[in-house]
Design an enzyme around this catalytic site. Structure first.
Site, PDB file in Angstrom:
ATOM      1  N   LYS A  16      -5.328  -8.106 -12.533  1.00 53.29           N
ATOM      2  CA  LYS A  16      -5.122  -8.845 -11.289  1.00 53.29           C
ATOM      3  C   LYS A  16      -5.746 -10.225 -11.451  1.00 53.29           C
ATOM      4  O   LYS A  16      -6.951 -10.348 -11.668  1.00 53.29           O
ATOM      5  CB  LYS A  16      -5.775  -8.100 -10.118  1.00 53.29           C
ATOM      6  CG  LYS A  16      -5.672  -8.819  -8.778  1.00 53.29           C
ATOM      7  CD  LYS A  16      -6.373  -8.015  -7.688  1.00 53.29           C
ATOM      8  CE  LYS A  16      -6.338  -8.735  -6.351  1.00 53.29           C
ATOM      9  NZ  LYS A  16      -7.021  -7.950  -5.285  1.00 53.29           N
ATOM     10  N   VAL A  68      -1.692   2.128 -11.648  1.00 51.81           N
ATOM     11  CA  VAL A  68      -1.050   3.219 -10.917  1.00 51.81           C
ATOM     12  C   VAL A  68       0.455   3.057 -11.068  1.00 51.81           C
ATOM     13  O   VAL A  68       1.032   2.059 -10.618  1.00 51.81           O
ATOM     14  CB  VAL A  68      -1.441   3.214  -9.423  1.00 51.81           C
ATOM     15  CG1 VAL A  68      -0.697   4.318  -8.678  1.00 51.81           C
ATOM     16  CG2 VAL A  68      -2.947   3.389  -9.268  1.00 51.81           C
ATOM     17  N   ASP A 110      -9.490  -4.102   5.264  1.00 55.60           N
ATOM     18  CA  ASP A 110      -8.114  -4.603   5.141  1.00 55.60           C
ATOM     19  C   ASP A 110      -7.152  -3.455   4.846  1.00 55.60           C
ATOM     20  O   ASP A 110      -6.306  -3.552   3.956  1.00 55.60           O
ATOM     21  CB  ASP A 110      -8.049  -5.661   4.037  1.00 55.60           C
ATOM     22  CG  ASP A 110      -6.752  -6.473   4.061  1.00 55.60           C
ATOM     23  OD1 ASP A 110      -6.098  -6.520   5.128  1.00 55.60           O
ATOM     24  OD2 ASP A 110      -6.388  -7.048   3.020  1.00 55.60           O
ATOM     25  N   LYS A 112      -4.009  -1.419   5.145  1.00 52.78           N
ATOM     26  CA  LYS A 112      -2.621  -1.624   5.549  1.00 52.78           C
ATOM     27  C   LYS A 112      -1.746  -0.988   4.479  1.00 52.78           C
ATOM     28  O   LYS A 112      -2.208  -0.730   3.354  1.00 52.78           O
ATOM     29  CB  LYS A 112      -2.310  -3.113   5.705  1.00 52.78           C
ATOM     30  CG  LYS A 112      -2.550  -3.939   4.447  1.00 52.78           C
ATOM     31  CD  LYS A 112      -2.371  -5.422   4.722  1.00 52.78           C
ATOM     32  CE  LYS A 112      -2.652  -6.249   3.463  1.00 52.78           C
ATOM     33  NZ  LYS A 112      -2.558  -7.699   3.730  1.00 52.78           N
ATOM     34  N   PRO A 113      -0.487  -0.698   4.776  1.00 47.04           N
ATOM     35  CA  PRO A 113       0.365   0.011   3.807  1.00 47.04           C
ATOM     36  C   PRO A 113       0.475  -0.675   2.447  1.00 47.04           C
ATOM     37  O   PRO A 113       0.551   0.003   1.422  1.00 47.04           O
ATOM     38  CB  PRO A 113       1.719   0.076   4.521  1.00 47.04           C
ATOM     39  CG  PRO A 113       1.368   0.086   5.971  1.00 47.04           C
ATOM     40  CD  PRO A 113       0.184  -0.837   6.090  1.00 47.04           C
ATOM     41  N   ALA A 114       0.473  -1.997   2.417  1.00 48.79           N
ATOM     42  CA  ALA A 114       0.604  -2.704   1.140  1.00 48.79           C
ATOM     43  C   ALA A 114      -0.594  -2.477   0.227  1.00 48.79           C
ATOM     44  O   ALA A 114      -0.496  -2.685  -0.988  1.00 48.79           O
ATOM     45  CB  ALA A 114       0.792  -4.200   1.384  1.00 48.79           C
ATOM     46  N   ASN A 115      -1.720  -2.040   0.791  1.00 47.70           N
ATOM     47  CA  ASN A 115      -2.926  -1.815  -0.006  1.00 47.70           C
ATOM     48  C   ASN A 115      -3.143  -0.344  -0.358  1.00 47.70           C
ATOM     49  O   ASN A 115      -4.206   0.021  -0.863  1.00 47.70           O
ATOM     50  CB  ASN A 115      -4.159  -2.349   0.735  1.00 47.70           C
ATOM     51  CG  ASN A 115      -4.198  -3.861   0.743  1.00 47.70           C
ATOM     52  OD1 ASN A 115      -3.520  -4.512  -0.055  1.00 47.70           O
ATOM     53  ND2 ASN A 115      -4.977  -4.435   1.641  1.00 47.70           N
ATOM     54  N   ASP A 128      -7.157  -2.930  -3.394  1.00 44.44           N
ATOM     55  CA  ASP A 128      -7.422  -4.237  -2.792  1.00 44.44           C
ATOM     56  C   ASP A 128      -8.603  -4.233  -1.831  1.00 44.44           C
ATOM     57  O   ASP A 128      -8.443  -4.238  -0.612  1.00 44.44           O
ATOM     58  CB  ASP A 128      -6.176  -4.772  -2.089  1.00 44.44           C
ATOM     59  CG  ASP A 128      -6.230  -6.300  -1.952  1.00 44.44           C
ATOM     60  OD1 ASP A 128      -7.337  -6.866  -2.066  1.00 44.44           O
ATOM     61  OD2 ASP A 128      -5.178  -6.916  -1.734  1.00 44.44           O
TER      62      ASP A 128
END
Length: 250
Positions: A16, A68, A110, A112-115, A128
């Site tokens: 990252k 992952v 933080d 949320k679905p994106a994390n 994240d």
């Protein structure tokens, strides 16, 4: 995010990198480095591990993390809201990971679905921790720059110290999103900010035509209470409430 092979250990990892446009942004660099330092304090099977922090010859920073093989939860939800059984299974796994972080005195801040990552084997991983903080540190209005406003707890927009209930709010927002296919707050950034500042709660999931047990909706809305004192205070108290639905749906 890049996929790479760590030759010394012959394992696949994720790289990252801090985007070039942020490399001279002191706040962004501080948050990026902080993520590595904080994640060194937390170890759990459902948390994406950070193996190291490095710096490119040109000065940019990068993290070496677990790879992952799968997709993030937002991609899954974008196709369709998930059934109750699958939603509570995923959030129960996330809650276990967040509980471990809290035992290390770390707040995620933080959720949320994106994390949230879902592997091809359907395992759940929390990723994240870029907005993570040690308990009692303050996340101020800079959180708007990094976090998704629709998922932030109202107290994250103030200069008051945060406690574990900020992630209880995050778990409620995550469950809301998985069940309805939309974030807990919608509208323009100005509208969302106004609602947060005035303590206006999100619309209950059932208002979107979602059929779910009334007790589960009550749990979601308790987590999303604007006043932290009105929520379940810890993830440890949230988990048994959610587990009742895991058992009922299994």
């Amino acid at each position: 995010m890049y996929r790479a092979v760590e030759l010394r250990r012959n394992r696949t990892v994720a790289i990252k990198s801090l985007h070039k446009r942020h490399q001279r942004d002191r706040w962004a660099v501080r948050q990026f480095v902080s993520e590595a330092q904080i994640m060194a304090k937390v170890c759990h099977p459902s948390i994406v591990g950070v193996h190291g922090l490095g710096q490119y010859p040109g000065g940019g920073y990068f993290l070496v993390m677990d790879w992952v093989d799968g997709e993030n939860l937002q991609q899954k939800v974008d196709r369709a809201p998930l059934p109750v059984a699958e939603a509570v299974r995923i959030v129960n796994n996330v809650a276990g990971a967040i509980s471990a972080a809290h035992h290390g005195n770390v707040l995620h801040g933080d959720l949320k679905p994106a994390n949230i990552l879902i592997s091809r084997q359907n395992a759940v991983y929390v990723a994240d921790f870029g907005l993570a903080s040690l308990r009692s540190q303050t996340l101020n209005t800079n959180t708007i720059r990094g976090g998704t406003l629709a998922y932030l707890a109202p107290e994250q927009l103030t200069n008051t110290p945060l406690d574990f209930s900020v992630d209880v709010y995050g778990l409620g927002g995550l469950l809301y999103s998985i069940l309805t296919g939309r974030p807990p707050r919608t509208g323009s950034p100005d509208t969302i900010l106004s609602d947060l500042e005035r303590g206006i709660p999100p619309v209950p999931p059932s208002r979107w035509g979602i059929s779910l047990p009334s007790q589960l909706e009550a749990l979601v809305m308790n987590c999303l209470a604007s006043d932290p004192a009105a929520r379940l205070p810890t993830v440890e108290q949230f988990r048994p409430e959610l587990k009742a639905f895991c058992d009922a749906e299994s």
